[in-house]
Design an enzyme around this catalytic site. Structure first.
Site, PDB file in Angstrom:
ATOM      1  N   PRO A   9       0.868  -1.202   0.000  1.00  0.00           N
ATOM      2  CA  PRO A   9      -0.010   0.151   0.027  1.00  0.00           C
ATOM      3  C   PRO A   9       0.700   1.410  -0.041  1.00  0.00           C
ATOM      4  O   PRO A   9       1.830   1.234   0.954  1.00  0.00           O
ATOM      5  CB  PRO A   9      -0.747   0.004   1.339  1.00  0.00           C
ATOM      6  CG  PRO A   9      -0.068  -1.171   2.112  1.00  0.00           C
ATOM      7  CD  PRO A   9       0.599  -2.033   1.079  1.00  0.00           C
ATOM      8  N   ASN A  10       0.451   2.136  -0.825  1.00  0.00           N
ATOM      9  CA  ASN A  10       0.910   3.807  -0.978  1.00  0.00           C
ATOM     10  C   ASN A  10       2.185   3.616  -1.695  1.00  0.00           C
ATOM     11  O   ASN A  10       2.664   4.903  -2.133  1.00  0.00           O
ATOM     12  CB  ASN A  10       1.163   4.534   0.599  1.00  0.00           C
ATOM     13  CG  ASN A  10      -0.266   4.522   1.294  1.00  0.00           C
ATOM     14  OD1 ASN A  10      -1.319   4.822   0.718  1.00  0.00           O
ATOM     15  ND2 ASN A  10      -0.427   4.007   2.435  1.00  0.00           N
ATOM     16  N   ARG A  17       5.037  12.001  -3.609  1.00  0.00           N
ATOM     17  CA  ARG A  17       4.863  12.510  -2.105  1.00  0.00           C
ATOM     18  C   ARG A  17       6.066  12.112  -1.511  1.00  0.00           C
ATOM     19  O   ARG A  17       6.662  11.103  -1.658  1.00  0.00           O
ATOM     20  CB  ARG A  17       3.676  11.878  -1.616  1.00  0.00           C
ATOM     21  CG  ARG A  17       2.148  12.193  -2.371  1.00  0.00           C
ATOM     22  CD  ARG A  17       1.631  13.530  -1.730  1.00  0.00           C
ATOM     23  NE  ARG A  17       0.287  13.777  -2.323  1.00  0.00           N
ATOM     24  CZ  ARG A  17       0.264  14.337  -3.417  1.00  0.00           C
ATOM     25  NH1 ARG A  17       0.851  14.500  -4.306  1.00  0.00           N
ATOM     26  NH2 ARG A  17      -1.023  14.600  -3.820  1.00  0.00           N
ATOM     27  N   TYR A  22      11.348   9.004   0.720  1.00  0.00           N
ATOM     28  CA  TYR A  22      11.168   7.706  -0.213  1.00  0.00           C
ATOM     29  C   TYR A  22      11.818   7.928  -1.631  1.00  0.00           C
ATOM     30  O   TYR A  22      11.690   7.281  -2.621  1.00  0.00           O
ATOM     31  CB  TYR A  22       9.783   7.179  -0.394  1.00  0.00           C
ATOM     32  CG  TYR A  22       9.027   6.851   0.762  1.00  0.00           C
ATOM     33  CD1 TYR A  22       9.598   5.479   1.634  1.00  0.00           C
ATOM     34  CD2 TYR A  22       8.059   7.383   1.486  1.00  0.00           C
ATOM     35  CE1 TYR A  22       9.036   5.045   2.766  1.00  0.00           C
ATOM     36  CE2 TYR A  22       7.434   6.978   2.901  1.00  0.00           C
ATOM     37  CZ  TYR A  22       8.152   5.803   3.369  1.00  0.00           C
ATOM     38  OH  TYR A  22       7.486   5.378   4.566  1.00  0.00           O
ATOM     39  N   ASN A  71       7.982  -5.755  -0.783  1.00  0.00           N
ATOM     40  CA  ASN A  71       8.037  -4.634  -0.058  1.00  0.00           C
ATOM     41  C   ASN A  71       6.511  -4.624   0.448  1.00  0.00           C
ATOM     42  O   ASN A  71       5.569  -4.130  -0.612  1.00  0.00           O
ATOM     43  CB  ASN A  71       8.268  -3.438  -0.633  1.00  0.00           C
ATOM     44  CG  ASN A  71       8.456  -2.371   0.419  1.00  0.00           C
ATOM     45  OD1 ASN A  71       7.828  -2.385   1.551  1.00  0.00           O
ATOM     46  ND2 ASN A  71       8.923  -1.288   0.108  1.00  0.00           N
ATOM     47  N   ALA A  74       3.200  -0.683   4.728  1.00  0.00           N
ATOM     48  CA  ALA A  74       2.743  -1.038   6.202  1.00  0.00           C
ATOM     49  C   ALA A  74       1.974  -2.211   6.580  1.00  0.00           C
ATOM     50  O   ALA A  74       2.192  -2.691   7.851  1.00  0.00           O
ATOM     51  CB  ALA A  74       1.503   0.175   6.311  1.00  0.00           C
ATOM     52  N   GLU A  95      12.642  -9.843   1.294  1.00  0.00           N
ATOM     53  CA  GLU A  95      11.722  -8.817   1.815  1.00  0.00           C
ATOM     54  C   GLU A  95      12.735  -7.488   1.657  1.00  0.00           C
ATOM     55  O   GLU A  95      13.746  -7.480   1.851  1.00  0.00           O
ATOM     56  CB  GLU A  95      11.699  -9.070   3.530  1.00  0.00           C
ATOM     57  CG  GLU A  95      10.701  -7.756   4.057  1.00  0.00           C
ATOM     58  CD  GLU A  95      10.581  -8.031   5.466  1.00  0.00           C
ATOM     59  OE1 GLU A  95      10.845  -9.017   5.923  1.00  0.00           O
ATOM     60  OE2 GLU A  95      10.046  -6.961   6.167  1.00  0.00           O
ATOM     61  N   HIS A  97      12.874  -3.114   2.198  1.00  0.00           N
ATOM     62  CA  HIS A  97      12.216  -1.869   2.417  1.00  0.00           C
ATOM     63  C   HIS A  97      13.415  -0.723   1.973  1.00  0.00           C
ATOM     64  O   HIS A  97      14.404  -0.975   2.023  1.00  0.00           O
ATOM     65  CB  HIS A  97      12.096  -1.599   3.938  1.00  0.00           C
ATOM     66  CG  HIS A  97      10.947  -2.638   4.546  1.00  0.00           C
ATOM     67  ND1 HIS A  97       9.592  -2.498   4.311  1.00  0.00           N
ATOM     68  CD2 HIS A  97      11.277  -3.988   5.311  1.00  0.00           C
ATOM     69  CE1 HIS A  97       9.165  -3.622   4.833  1.00  0.00           C
ATOM     70  NE2 HIS A  97      10.068  -4.593   5.157  1.00  0.00           N
ATOM     71  N   ARG A 104      13.196   4.052  12.599  1.00  0.00           N
ATOM     72  CA  ARG A 104      12.017   4.570  12.458  1.00  0.00           C
ATOM     73  C   ARG A 104      11.311   4.363  13.788  1.00  0.00           C
ATOM     74  O   ARG A 104      11.619   3.673  14.738  1.00  0.00           O
ATOM     75  CB  ARG A 104      11.395   4.369  11.182  1.00  0.00           C
ATOM     76  CG  ARG A 104      12.286   4.746  10.009  1.00  0.00           C
ATOM     77  CD  ARG A 104      11.310   4.733   8.732  1.00  0.00           C
ATOM     78  NE  ARG A 104      10.217   5.723   8.868  1.00  0.00           N
ATOM     79  CZ  ARG A 104       9.393   5.509   7.598  1.00  0.00           C
ATOM     80  NH1 ARG A 104       9.520   4.564   6.445  1.00  0.00           N
ATOM     81  NH2 ARG A 104       8.231   6.256   7.777  1.00  0.00           N
TER      82      ARG A 104
HETATM   83  O1  CA2 Z   1      10.597   1.756   3.742  1.00  0.00           O
HETATM   84  C1  CA2 Z   1       9.648   1.140   3.138  1.00  0.00           C
HETATM   85  O2  CA2 Z   1      10.031   0.527   1.823  1.00  0.00           O
HETATM   86  C2  CA2 Z   1       8.583   0.754   3.872  1.00  0.00           C
HETATM   87  O3  CA2 Z   1       7.962  -0.442   3.413  1.00  0.00           O
HETATM   88  C3  CA2 Z   1       7.509   1.698   3.174  1.00  0.00           C
HETATM   89  C4  CA2 Z   1       6.057   1.934   3.864  1.00  0.00           C
HETATM   90  C5  CA2 Z   1       6.223   1.847   5.496  1.00  0.00           C
HETATM   91  O4  CA2 Z   1       4.926   1.788   6.272  1.00  0.00           O
HETATM   92  C6  CA2 Z   1       7.161   0.866   5.883  1.00  0.00           C
HETATM   93  O5  CA2 Z   1       7.203   0.939   7.402  1.00  0.00           O
HETATM   94  C7  CA2 Z   1       8.541   0.847   5.341  1.00  0.00           C
HETATM   95  C8  CA2 Z   1       5.098   3.220   3.381  1.00  0.00           C
HETATM   96  C9  CA2 Z   1       5.204   3.113   2.006  1.00  0.00           C
HETATM   97  C10 CA2 Z   1       4.411   4.390   1.676  1.00  0.00           C
HETATM   98  O6  CA2 Z   1       4.992   4.954   0.401  1.00  0.00           O
HETATM   99  C11 CA2 Z   1       4.847   6.268   0.230  1.00  0.00           C
HETATM  100  C12 CA2 Z   1       5.405   6.459  -1.122  1.00  0.00           C
HETATM  101  C13 CA2 Z   1       5.311   8.003  -1.190  1.00  0.00           C
HETATM  102  C14 CA2 Z   1       4.687   8.909  -0.568  1.00  0.00           C
HETATM  103  C15 CA2 Z   1       3.803   8.330   0.561  1.00  0.00           C
HETATM  104  C16 CA2 Z   1       3.902   7.169   0.717  1.00  0.00           C
END
Ligand code: CA2
Length: 137
Positions: A9-10, A17, A22, A71, A74, A95, A97, A104
């Site tokens: 997700p996201n 964003r 990221y 990946n 969340a 896996e 990230h 974090r």
């Molecule tokens: O660091 C990572 O790859 C995470 O899997 C990213 C997740 C986070 O919840 C994990 O703890 C670590 C969040 C992905 C959200 O991606 C976005 C990308 C651009 C803008 C907003 C969110």
């Protein structure tokens, strides 16, 4: 060699964003470069914001592909179902990230995926996906 990157997700918002966290590249652009770099690999990409769709995809590819780069975003920290799916399939899972989840919030230190994964790569930005591909080669 047939590999798939599965993003949760996201991650469809990458490059659009929160670039400070990221990065500023979209995953589609990064993925095209990765496919070009590893032309000898059949490399696919799937993204969903829906937990059940991610589980369905793991079950669909998890008995025939040579490797899965996951990946779960969340859902990594919340989904017993995804963790069970990783353990239930035959294909090895790496896996990944993008961020350093260990630096974090404490809730990001827990992963339901890691116990069933062959290995875990985090904190290297998008390069982590490339390292994961290399691990399968
Ligand atoms: O660091 C990572 O790859 C995470 O899997 C990213 C997740 C986070 O919840 C994990 O703890 C670590 C969040 C992905 C959200 O991606 C976005 C990308 C651009 C803008 C907003 C969110």
């Amino acid at each position: 060699m047939k590999l798939i990157i599965i993003n949760g997700p996201n991650l469809n918002l990458l490059g659009k964003r929160e670039p400070e966290l990221y990065g500023s590249k979209t995953f589609e652009d990064f993925f095209s470069q990765l496919q070009f770099k590893f032309r000898e690999v059949q490399l696919e990409y799937f993204q969903s914001n829906i937990e059940g769709e991610l589980i369905d995809k793991l079950q669909e590819v998890g008995f025939s592909y040579d490797g899965i780069i996951l990946n779960a975003a969340a859902y990594t920290h919340t989904s017993v179902g995804l963790g069970d799916a990783v353990k239930a399939i035959d294909s090895p899972v790496v896996e990944v990230h993008i961020s350093n989840i260990a630096s974090r919030e404490p809730f990001r230190h827990e992963s339901h995926i890691s116990a069933g994964a062959r290995g875990v790569i985090f904190g290297f930005g998008l390069q982590g996906y490339e390292l994961a591909v290399r691990s399968f080669l």
